[in-house]
Write an enzyme that holds these catalytic residues in place. Structure first.
Site, PDB file in Angstrom:
ATOM      1  N   ASP A  12     -17.665 -22.588   2.051  1.00 34.93           N
ATOM      2  CA  ASP A  12     -18.214 -23.498   1.046  1.00 34.93           C
ATOM      3  C   ASP A  12     -19.669 -23.171   0.740  1.00 34.93           C
ATOM      4  O   ASP A  12     -20.283 -23.813  -0.104  1.00 34.93           O
ATOM      5  CB  ASP A  12     -18.105 -24.958   1.528  1.00 34.93           C
ATOM      6  CG  ASP A  12     -17.047 -25.713   0.740  1.00 34.93           C
ATOM      7  OD1 ASP A  12     -16.303 -25.066  -0.017  1.00 34.93           O
ATOM      8  OD2 ASP A  12     -16.982 -26.947   0.877  1.00 34.93           O
ATOM      9  N   ASP A  57     -11.018 -36.450   8.894  1.00 31.99           N
ATOM     10  CA  ASP A  57     -10.047 -36.140   9.931  1.00 31.99           C
ATOM     11  C   ASP A  57      -9.251 -37.377  10.344  1.00 31.99           C
ATOM     12  O   ASP A  57      -8.025 -37.398  10.312  1.00 31.99           O
ATOM     13  CB  ASP A  57     -10.757 -35.509  11.138  1.00 31.99           C
ATOM     14  CG  ASP A  57     -12.110 -36.121  11.415  1.00 31.99           C
ATOM     15  OD1 ASP A  57     -12.372 -37.237  10.914  1.00 31.99           O
ATOM     16  OD2 ASP A  57     -12.900 -35.504  12.156  1.00 31.99           O
TER      17      ASP A  57
END
Lengths: 751, 772
Positions: free
Chosen positions: A166, A329
């Protein structure tokens, strides 16, 4: 079964009614002491599940009696708002703790210890995609992780490694700020070279939408493996990782997650600054060694962002990883649990990573966790989610609610001051009631803490961690409660170094609180000594405030940061190798390894004349294949039976990192040994004495730092060898191809 | 028919309200009543009744309620006047004596009548009784009940310590004090009944005059009448005597029946013959009244009684009921009562020990325990510069239950401050709650009497201070002498009770009637009693009062139970009573607790002769003392609860309750070795202060000082519950299990342990199984 259950439930209900009775203090004391005695007796048989449940319900008796008394007898009068309002806040804080106690009892009722399942035949093994999401981590950090991932023991045709970068997205490469665009393009080139050298697939998406979750989802789109493994950039796996995890998916078609613990090579700020790393269990071990196992029992262990295997089919049901909160998550796991998917937790350290070294980055990480978990609590409302079992609702709600601890911790820290300075009676009780209810409850709580978590958490350490975080998390929690959609993903800085010991930039608040508490203790003692009829309550409050002052003093040690010059974290290993010096071959044992070098013991005799700056070649063999790299001697540590020679890698090519990964992560046992070595309970009294000692010592050290009394050597440390990568060539827009090599960048990652 | 009439009388009188005012705990000390004082008492009494047409109307309060203690104390005394007596006015007669330690200078007794100040008297009569007649205008009086308020302000002669305050007292003489009416009440006016005087012993004698040969029949006939008269008089110092002829003492001579009856003596026949049918009264002078209830039959007598009570006597009862509502707190229902509701007025206090008392009347089936507490919501203020040690004490039934520091250098203001009074300190019936504020100043140490400034207040207790009564656990228990004395329980629950005497003798019947009148006063209505000879059958299923003299078996039984039971001493202040030092050994006693107490007493007495103990010995001693304290605490006992050691010969009389509540069987037995002992014993038991202190399962009267010692029963039985609500059951469960906490702990272990075992079986099989 019904004939057993119904009478037992009826007995429990009647027992509950009896606990709800307004009993005399005498009855309360005898009950509490009897229960405590039995609890301590039961605790001598920790492996008996039945006695474990009995211990829980008996501890519950004392807690319920305390809650009943606290509710009915101790609250200030409503007609006295100056007492009532702070009294109510304290009461709510205590009730929160009691609820969390109950939830914890439920979660750790019967923690699971999973056995490794048999692996399917090789032909039936699922294909696996390993994702290593990165934001702007240094290439050498990624190199080790990728090399370790590449070395995973799994059929190569069924394993694909992806670096999801990224930091080199198209958007970044085309950023309007030329410096940003330049750095991104350069990073992309470097990492592409690294990936090519290691046989890893590089992928950078167009835009940085939805942070880590978006990056992983982009990875899902360019891959096709049946299973997806996620490793943070600093989380290098051991070779057996997939062998320990993939087999579970063959056993359960509805399994979406196998999570493993996060093992860290470096200390967090508390461990580093209090000098406890290696001797005291790490903070996260309580979660990974006990709580996650407890959650696993109720099919509620959740994805922790890394070191986990997930089933692509399950992720496709939810369009990949969820990105509403900044803890994608846990949110992703919740979404899949709601759809009836299962999870498994394997309590074996299978990766090794880094944790934030400085207090600023540590707090930054915890702010994200706290805000993310509270986002889930408020936006996803796990307790009300459809599709979850009741046990899962309790587990998720408890996990999320935990992050309200800063409110209670600060309440407990400051509540005594109201009585000391303003004589506000926010807790109506006399000393006999205190002994019969509060003291027995506290003894029970400490006993339970020791019983459940004594192996992984020493006395007062939880309180210290909570306090250190609470001071800085308070505002963040208020912010997220006011506007749950406001928080944004902030990456956690890791791998930082500190050239000199100094106070953290955050230290001011901690000093102010400590001085306030210390002053309050002094004033309270003065009041007690000079007031003609000091109340019993004052004595209790002095004790309470003294404990708080001790916590605040120990916290000063945490904010007085010791210098950290180590760039690469070592891992102790026992690996046979060869060292070639001047055409001569020496059999050695590699005692420790890091990304920067190795510690070597010449077990057949130390070569004559070896000294710092001498060069050599290190050879390691795997399955008959030799791997070699050049090393240079930096230091000789001869304070042990066998002197250890510290060598640095002279060059660091991708092949070097393959070799490092081979040495560091060939055996899971090395990680386990390190955990086992420090997981030793020390008991409440020893722990308390030790904590008191820390408090005194760390307070003095912190004030020494504040006064500039820091004495440290200024010897320079040797830099690591440069990373030797061969770029493919310019791919990004506007790249000229003649830029200088990339400068060192601060390493941050998603964890 | 006779029974119906009696029942009718009882029903009519069910609304009668008797005074239940608080009783102080100490009478005039014997040594203070000198010969000259006795002479003065007699003279004054004579003088009071020798003033031609005038009439002395005593206050209805007993002597124990006329004691003003401490530096500032107040008492309210009541008397009843007929309209004619109001019109012609009269004088308030105050006869008093005081403690030697009271400093004459500045000591004063303020007298108010119906909330109007009358005058202030000096308090300076330590050598004997002094009498003052205070003339009052007719305008200050009112027909019916009038209230005299006495407020004593007194200081110690030489001692300014806090303890010295407890030595200050002024005793109003109940015999001579009252209202000296200029005019007598008309013979037809029921107010005349209120002029009945007291004997020198300070009791109101009600003499039933009749033939001793027919004493049984006379007693049967007299029982409802004497109860009604007692309720009308409202005096709790009433004593009933059966005699063949009047003895000339103040009091009431009761004649009843028909002049033609063979049961009557010549004298009674003459008196009855000269009286009209129905109820009539004659003032015989000297505080002596003749009450005649003439009727041709028992039914006629009962009817005449009903007619009188429903007619002319009704205003007396109604007025008494109104006064009663403002004299104490009735705790039958949860609620809040302010001190202002009880007639308390806020007034700043300049002394060292402030004290005010409130009576809380608990229901007869009140079960004491720790399930709740009475909240005293304190509104008060303290002045600046009080010395350290200033504190507020609350005592319940003469036992300190809580204390709070009042020390604040700049003074403190308390508004609605809750102070919890544990219900365990209360018992059924009348409970005395003392609010004391100890208010020392530094300059008290100098004890400069001349520099004392009564204008500089130290404390103010506001009248909006209130008592919050919680919901109580309600279950009638047996035995419970507190409920017996305080509310006439369980006698007040039955349509008819039985009274057994082992022989129909005047003394035995007098004792039975005296106790019956006390029960009627406590129950606030007459009781229908069936008089029987002998002892109740073993399988009796009713409520019985047994009076026996010379019953050795009963006395021995009591002695055994007293030795084995837990005791509490009924003294003025059990907090300071040396329970062990004054005890006597009981030969042959093998009670471990007794031996331990004796050993402790021996060690205390010989402590000063021992050499300095070693450090270890001191530590052991401290540990032993701590262990003893915890042990007592776990048994809900105080130091004062140590059992006294009495020889059987020291016991004058005993009272105890037996029976089974669940079978509605209750026997209350009063026994003594002989009639003389019985007479003295019943006098001591029914003395107002002693009567209100009865509690537990049995009590005895000590021969040496006529004090009453009570004993807790080994076990209780319960009457069937009248309140079966969940709340009451919960409170009862809590109270009972608190008293038997080992049962509680056992139950919890059993129930929750069973649940835990089930969890131990179930949890591994839930979620991911961990067992195969």
């Amino acid at each position: 079964m019904m004939c057993v259950s119904m009478p037992a439930i009826i007995a429990g209900v009647i027992g509950l009614f009896l606990l709800w009775l307004p009993m005399s203090l005498q009855a309360q004391l005898v009950l509490s002491l009897t229960i405590l005695g039995l609890m301590l007796l039961f605790m001598t048989r920790p492996n008996s599940t039945t006695l474990r449940q009995l211990t829980f319900v008996f501890a519950g008796i004392i807690a319920l009696r305390y809650a009943y008394w606290r509710t009915t007898e101790t609250l200030p009068e409503f007609s006295e708002p100056i007492n009532f309002i702070p009294g109510l806040i304290l009461y709510v804080a205590e009730m929160y703790c009691l609820i969390m106690l109950a939830v914890n009892f439920f979660i750790v009722a019967d923690p699971l210890k999973r056995e490794r399942p048999d692996m399917p035949d090789e032909a039936n093994l699922p294909t696996v995609d390993v994702f290593v999401p990165s934001y702007n981590e240094a290439p050498d950090l990624l190199a080790l992780t990728l090399a370790a991932a590449k070395a995973l023991d799994y059929p190569k045709d069924k394993l694909a490694i992806y670096l999801l970068d990224d930091g080199g997205t198209d958007a970044k490469c085309g950023h309007s700020d030329p410096r940003v665009a330049h750095a991104a393009r350069r990073r992309r080139l470097e990492l592409q070279s690294l990936c090519q050298a290691l046989g890893v697939r590089y992928h950078a998406r167009a835009k940085n939408d939805h942070a880590k979750a978006g990056n992983l989802n982009a990875g899902l789109k360019v891959s096709s493996g049946e299973l997806v493994v996620v490793f943070d950039a600093d989380h290098a796996p051991v070779r057996e990782f997939l062998k320990e995890t993939v087999g579970f998916f063959a056993q359960d078609e509805r399994l979406f997650l196998v999570q493993t613990p996060h093992f860290f090579l470096n200390p967090d700020p508390l461990e580093k600054n209090l000098n406890t790393f290696g001797s005291m269990p790490s903070e996260n071990e309580m979660f990974y060694s006990i709580v996650q196992r407890g959650l696993d029992k109720w099919n509620a262990s959740f994805f922790c962002g890394s070191a986990a295997v997930l089933r692509r089919k399950a992720l496709e049901e939810t369009d990949g990883f969820s990105g509403q909160s900044i803890t994608e998550d846990c949110e992703s796991a919740l979404a899949l649990h709601c759809r009836g998917w299962h999870s498994v937790y394997v309590d074996k350290p299978l990766i090794a990573g880094l944790q934030p070294e400085t207090l600023v980055s540590f707090i930054g990480q915890r702010v994200r966790w706290a805000q993310g978990m509270l986002q889930i609590l408020t936006l996803n409302r796990p307790f009300l989610q459809r599709g979850l079992t009741m046990a899962q609702r309790i587990c998720y709600a408890g996990t999320n609610l935990f992050w309200l601890f800063p409110m209670t911790r600060l309440t407990f820290m400051f509540a005594p001051l109201l009585y000391i300075f303003f004589s506000l009676q926010i807790f109506q009780a006399n000393i006999v009631e205190f002994v019969c209810y509060t003291l027995t409850y506290l003894v029970s709580s400490f006993a339970m803490q020791s019983y459940l978590f004594g192996r992984v958490r020493w006395p007062w350490i939880s309180e210290l961690y909570e306090y250190v975080q609470s001071v800085m998390l308070f505002g963040a929690i208020i912010s997220v409660v006011r506007n749950p959609r406001k928080p944004t993903f902030n990456v956690t800085a890791k791998g930082q170094t500190l050239d000199t010991s100094k106070l953290s930039p955050l230290a001011g608040s901690y000093f102010a609180i400590f001085l306030l508490l210390l002053g309050a203790t002094g004033y309270a003692v003065w009041r007690y000594l000079t007031e003609p009829m000091p109340s019993e309550l004052l004595l209790i409050v002095i004790g309470w405030n003294l404990i708080n002052t001790g916590l605040a003093g120990a916290a000063l040690g945490v904010v007085a940061e010791r210098r950290e010059r180590r760039r690469n974290q070592r891992l102790s290993v026992q690996r046979h190798a060869l060292v070639h010096i001047d055409q001569k071959q020496h059999a050695v044992i590699v005692r420790d390894v890091s990304s920067g070098g190795v510690g070597i013991e010449f077990f057949e005799g130390v070569p004559q004349g070896i000294k710092p700056y001498d060069t050599a070649t290190l050879e390691v063999r795997r399955q008959g294949k030799a791997m070699k790299t050049k090393i240079v001697c930096r230091v000789i540590r001869d304070d042990q039976t066998h002197p250890i020679f510290g060598f640095a890698f002279s060059e660091r090519t991708p092949e070097t990192f393959v070799m490092i990964a081979e040495m560091m992560y060939a055996e899971q046992a090395r990680l386990q040994e390190r955990i086992t070595r420090r997981q030793k309970p020390i008991g409440f009294f020893v722990g308390t004495i030790q904590f008191a000692f820390w408090t005194l010592r760390q307070t003095l050290r912190a004030f020494g730092y504040a006064l500039g009394a820091v004495r440290e050597t200024t010897a320079p440390s040797h830099p690591d060898a440069e990373l030797d990568l061969r770029p493919f060539g310019p791919t990004g827009p506007g790249h000229t191809g003649d830029e200088p090599p990339p400068a060192s960048v601060k390493e941050v990652n998603y964890a | 028919m006779r029974n119906r009439a009696l029942l009718g009388a009882a029903l009519v009188c069910a609304s009668l309200q008797a005074s239940m005012a608080s009783a102080d705990t100490s009478l005039l000390p014997a040594d203070m009543v000198t010969e000259s004082a006795r002479e003065a008492m007699g003279t004054a009494a004579s003088a009071a009744t020798l003033q031609g047409p005038g009439q002395m109307i005593p206050f209805i309060e007993a002597a124990s309620e006329m004691r003003l203690t401490g530096e500032d104390d107040m008492r309210r005394l009541r008397f009843y006047l007929a309209p004619d007596q109001v019109a012609k006015a009269g004088a308030i007669r105050i006869a008093y004596t005081n403690a030697v330690s009271v400093l004459p200078d500045g000591a004063s007794l303020s007298v108010s009548l119906n909330d109007h100040a009358v005058t202030s008297l000096p308090i300076r009569s330590p050598q004997g009784i002094t009498t003052h007649d205070l003339k009052v205008e007719a305008a200050l009086l009112q027909p019916g009940w009038n209230t005299v308020t006495l407020r004593a302000r007194q200081h110690h002669r030489v001692d300014c310590s806090m303890d010295a305050v407890y030595e200050l007292w002024t005793q109003i003489d109940a015999v001579q004090s009252g209202f000296l009416a200029t005019a007598k009440a008309a013979t037809s006016d029921p107010a005349g009944l209120m002029a009945a005087g007291r004997t020198e012993a300070g009791v109101t004698e009600l003499r039933v005059i009749g033939s001793s040969a027919a004493i049984e029949a006379m007693a049967r006939q007299a029982m409802p009448v004497i109860q009604s008269l007692a309720l009308l008089l409202g005096r709790d110092d009433l004593k009933v005597v059966f005699a063949e002829s009047p003895n000339g003492n103040p009091g009431i001579d009761l004649y009843l029946g028909d002049p033609s009856s063979k049961m009557q003596t010549a004298e009674t026949r003459s008196v009855l013959g000269s009286a009209p049918s129905g109820l009539s009264m004659q003032d015989m002078g000297h505080g002596r009244l003749r009450v005649i209830l003439r009727g041709a039959s028992e039914q006629a007598v009962a009817a005449a009684l009903v007619q009188a009570i429903n007619g002319p006597f009704q205003p007396i009862l109604n007025g008494a009921q109104a006064l009663r509502q403002t004299s104490f707190i009735t705790a039958d229902e949860p609620g809040r009562t302010r001190l202002s509701d009880l007639g308390y007025t806020s007034e700043s206090f300049a002394g060292r020990l402030f004290r005010t008392s409130v009576d809380v009347v608990m229901p007869e089936d009140f079960y004491p325990g720790d399930y709740a507490s009475i909240a005293l919501r304190l509104s008060a203020a303290t002045a600046p510069k009080l010395a350290p040690g200033a504190q507020l004490l609350v005592r319940v039934n003469d036992r300190a239950v809580t204390s709070h520091a009042l020390y604040a250098p700049d003074g403190a203001t308390l508004r609605d401050k809750p102070v919890d009074l544990p219900l365990r300190a209360f018992h059924p019936g009348v409970n005395k709650v003392d609010i004391l504020a100890e208010l020392p100043r530094e300059d008290d140490k100098a004890c400069d009497l001349a520099a004392r400034n009564d204008e500089r207040p130290r404390f103010l207790l506001l009248a909006d201070t209130a008592f919050d009564i919680p919901a109580l656990a309600r279950a009638g228990r047996l035995p419970d002498l507190a409920a017996f004395a305080g509310r006439g329980y369980p006698f007040n629950q039955r349509d008819k009770i039985e009274i057994y005497v082992d022989r129909f003798s005047p003394v035995r019947l007098g004792a039975a009637a005296t106790i019956l009148t006390r029960l009627a006063l406590s129950a606030r209505h007459p009781l229908v009693a069936d008089l029987r000879l002998g002892q109740p059958a073993p399988d009796i299923q009713s409520t019985a009062l047994v009076i026996a003299a010379g019953n050795r078996q009963m006395a021995q039984l009591d002695g055994k139970s007293l030795r084995s039971a837990r005791f509490s001493v009924a003294g003025f202040d059990t907090m300071t009573t040396g329970s062990v030092a004054g005890s006597l050994s009981v030969p042959g006693s093998d009670a471990g607790a007794d031996m331990q107490a004796l050993l402790q007493a021996f060690q205390q007495r010989t402590a000063d002769e021992r050499s300095d103990p070693s450090v270890i010995a001191r530590i052991l001693k401290t540990l032993q003392a701590g262990s003893d304290t915890v042990g007592r605490w776990l048994q809900y006992r105080d130091v004062a609860d140590q059992p006294p050691h009495l020889r059987p010969a020291e016991v004058l009389a005993t009272i105890n309750q037996t029976g089974n509540g669940s079978r509605l069987t209750s026997i209350t037995t009063v026994t003594a070795a002989n009639e003389e002992d019985l007479k003295q014993g019943v006098d001591a038991l029914t003395e107002p202060a002693a009567w209100q202190k009865l509690r537990g399962g049995s009590a005895l009267v000590k021969r040496s000082d006529l004090s009453v010692v009570t004993a807790q029963p080994a076990a209780y039985s319960f009457y069937p519950l009248t309140d079966t609500s969940i709340g009451n059951l919960r409170r009862l469960t809590a109270a009972w299990l608190s008293d038997h906490f080992l049962v509680y702990v056992g139950l919890i272990l059993l129930l929750i342990g069973s649940f835990g075992l089930w969890l131990g079986y179930t949890v591994p099989r839930k979620g991911v199984r961990t067992v195969r």
